[in-house]
Every structure is written in structure tokens, then in C-alpha cells.
Scaffold this motif. Structure first.
Motif, PDB file in Angstrom:
ATOM      1  N   GLY A  88      97.440  63.971  48.200  1.00 29.89           N
ATOM      2  CA  GLY A  88      96.078  64.463  48.232  1.00 29.89           C
ATOM      3  C   GLY A  88      95.073  63.382  47.854  1.00 29.89           C
ATOM      4  O   GLY A  88      95.429  62.275  47.427  1.00 29.89           O
ATOM      5  N   ARG A  89      93.800  63.701  48.015  1.00 34.66           N
ATOM      6  CA  ARG A  89      92.732  62.764  47.646  1.00 34.66           C
ATOM      7  C   ARG A  89      91.377  63.458  47.712  1.00 34.66           C
ATOM      8  O   ARG A  89      91.161  64.330  48.547  1.00 34.66           O
ATOM      9  N   ASP A  90      90.481  63.069  46.832  1.00 32.82           N
ATOM     10  CA  ASP A  90      89.069  63.419  46.959  1.00 32.82           C
ATOM     11  C   ASP A  90      88.444  62.381  47.871  1.00 32.82           C
ATOM     12  O   ASP A  90      88.255  61.226  47.481  1.00 32.82           O
ATOM     13  N   LYS A  91      88.130  62.779  49.079  1.00 33.69           N
ATOM     14  CA  LYS A  91      87.672  61.840  50.108  1.00 33.69           C
ATOM     15  C   LYS A  91      86.345  61.173  49.761  1.00 33.69           C
ATOM     16  O   LYS A  91      85.994  60.138  50.343  1.00 33.69           O
ATOM     17  N   ASP A  92      85.598  61.758  48.835  1.00 29.48           N
ATOM     18  CA  ASP A  92      84.262  61.245  48.520  1.00 29.48           C
ATOM     19  C   ASP A  92      84.236  60.315  47.308  1.00 29.48           C
ATOM     20  O   ASP A  92      83.166  59.866  46.908  1.00 29.48           O
ATOM     21  N   ARG A  93      85.427  60.036  46.736  1.00 31.82           N
ATOM     22  CA  ARG A  93      85.476  59.128  45.587  1.00 31.82           C
ATOM     23  C   ARG A  93      86.450  57.991  45.863  1.00 31.82           C
ATOM     24  O   ARG A  93      87.399  58.131  46.637  1.00 31.82           O
TER      25      ARG A  93
END
Length: 304
Positions: free
Chosen positions: A118-123
């Protein structure tokens, strides 16, 4: 090695129908999709062939009996959410379901779970690293306690407008993998390795299993074709959908003879599962079945 396929390509089949199909074609195994029942979040998601939320002793016995009946084993329980991005409740739901998958995989004697980090695409990666550790240390510890290995797929998940700018998966490169394994130094996790994603990123797709043979938990067989004329026109910083196409094994840029030669040299003896994402074979059930037969016949020359 054993040849299998990812069951997402047969979303309307029951587990028994999937295993019967695999046996009829000649596959050894399948990676069974285990999404929570409900609406799909994206293409290839939302497929449930083993419902781990309802897996009681009778269900465990049934899954085992079906594998024995058709002579096809389940190589892994697969579920590919985003445990680090989106709303807090969706992240927690993904984490909770991954814990259920680990328990189910142990109970079934499969002992493998395949997924995304997973990943927070905006960070940036650095900005969310602490969140990654807080989420994944308990999951890896749980897997180790249950004698289950987690295979993280290396897909960048940066293909659609809602996945930009950073993508929805941290585990995209050797530099990130090494940091993950350094900060969570457990043998209970490694890669569900897909060579097509390194072709997309202009990298040597044989290096990972040469450099990290002990981290090869599971392998996907998916090909990818890069249109060089379009790449020359748009460049690598453009949306990759403008210049690449996922293909069946043998129809793209992966040299599968070289791939399996290095994989064998690395001492890998586990499952290699075809992942069909070739739109040319998605128009009907017959085309999807043809994609599995064609991929089997092509790859079987490398796996005996």
C-alpha cells in the motif's frame, strides 16, 4: 517449480469450477483471490474464491477436499488492497482482512499470503515511513507466529488518474525493498515477484531473484509490451498507459527463457502463477479460458 494462475480472471466461477478448470488445462496450482465479498474497487479486484470471513472447520475441510479431488493446490491466498492510503476506515478494514487471511492460510496449510504493501499516493515515501512500520510490523509478526510468509507484489499501482502522483504501492524498487527488510527484519515476508513491472520501469527484471533469492515467496508470470515509438513521443514521466500494454506470457518484452534460466539458478522451486491482464483476452469467458490455455502451453516448456 509449479505452474498456476491467478483466479481473478475467472470472477464468476466457484472455487470448485476454478480448480476443475485448472486441472483440465494442466495447471498445478492457483493463487486464490480472497477479497471481502462486495463491490469491486477496481479492475481485477473484488473477486472472492475463498471467503476467509466465513471459513469455519467445515469450510476448511471443503477447501482441502476440493484440492485433493482435482489434484490442484492453492499456492497462496491473494488480496491486494491499499492498507496505507485512503480513508482511515478503509485502511483499517484492509489490515483486519489481512490478519484474517494470515489465520486462514495457516489453518488451510497453505502458509502463504500475497498482497500489496500500500501507499499514500499524495505523500513521499519518507513522510509515510513511520505509518508503514506501524501498519506492517504487527502484520509480519502475526505471519511469523502462524508460520505464514507474506509475498508483496512489486506493482507500482500508478496507472490511473486516481493513483497519481505517487501510486498506491511503496514496494516498487530494490531500494525500497531493502529498506523494508532492514526495518522489519523477518524471514516471514518477501516478494510476490512480477517481472513485467520492472520492464515498465526500464530495469533488469532478472536482478531481483539473483540479488534476493531468499525473499522470493511467490512469482507472477505476466508480460508487458512497451511501444517504443509512443515512449519516444511521451517520455517516461508521462502516464504509462500511453506507451505500455500488459500481455500474456510470450506476447511482450520479457525473455521467458532467460527469466526461468535465472530463476532456476537462484534455487527457486515454488509457484509461478500466470496473471492475465491482457485486454485482448477479456471480452468473453471463452477468451479468458483461451488466455489460460495459451499461457499454460507456452510456459509449460520452462516448467516440467
Amino acid at each position: 517449480m509449479q505452474l498456476g494462475f491467478v483466479t481473478a480472471i475467472l470472477p464468476d466461477y466457484t472455487l470448485e469450477e476454478v480448480l476443475r478448470t485448472a486441472a483440465d488445462i494442466g495447471y498445478d496450482c492457483v493463487e486464490a483471490m480472497c477479497w471481502p465479498p462486495g463491490k469491486a474497487e477496481r479492475r481485477y479486484a473484488g473477486v472472492t474464491h475463498v471467503d476467509v470471513s466465513r471459513l469455519d472447520e467445515a469450510g476448511i475441510a471443503e477447501v482441502r477436499a476440493l484440492q485433493e479431488k482435482y489434484g490442484v493446490f492453492i499456492s497462496s491466498l491473494g488480496y491486494y488492497p491499499n492498507p496505507l492510503g485512503g480513508a482511515p476506515e478503509s485502511r483499517q478494514a484492509a489490515v483486519d482482512h489481512l490478519h484474517r487471511l494470515i489465520d486462514a492460510s495457516a489453518a488451510l496449510g497453505i502458509n502463504t499470503v500475497t498482497t500489496f504493501v500500500g501507499r499514500d499516493k499524495d505523500r513521499t515515501i519518507e513522510a509515510q515511513w513511520d505509518d508503514f512500520l506501524a501498519t506492517w510490523r504487527p502484520l509480519v509478526d502475526h505471519a511469523a507466529e502462524k508460520d505464514v510468509r507474506i509475498g508483496i507484489e512489486n506493482c507500482p499501482m500508478r496507472f490511473t488518474a486516481d493513483e497519481w502522483p505517487g501510486g498506491n504501492n511503496l514496494a516498487v524498487s530494490p531500494a525500497v525493498w531493502e529498506r523494508m527488510w532492514t526495518d522489519i527484519p523477518s524471514p516471514a515476508w518477501g516478494l510476490n515477484y512480477d517481472p513485467s513491472h520492472l520492464v515498465l520501469m526500464q530495469m533488469d527484471y532478472t536482478r531481483p531473484f539473483r540479488d534476493y533469492p531468499e525473499r522470493m515467496v511467490h512469482v507472477h508470470a505476466k508480460d508487458l509490451r512497451i511501444d517504443r515509438d509512443k515512449l519516444d513521443r511521451h517520455g517516461v514521466f508521462s502516464h504509462p498507459g500511453q506507451w505500455h500494454t500488459p500481455k500474456l506470457p510470450g506476447l511482450g518484452d520479457v525473455d521467458w527463457g532467460q527469466f526461468f534460466g535465472h530463476l532456476t539458478d537462484a534455487g527457486y522451486h515454488g509457484p509461478v502463477c500466470v496473471e492475465v491482464e491482457d485486454r485482448a483476452y477479456e471480452g468473453s469467458e471463452e477468451l479468458r479460458l483461451r488466455s489460460l490455455r495459451q499461457s499454460h502451453d507456452y510456459l509449460r516448456q520452462f516448467i516440467v
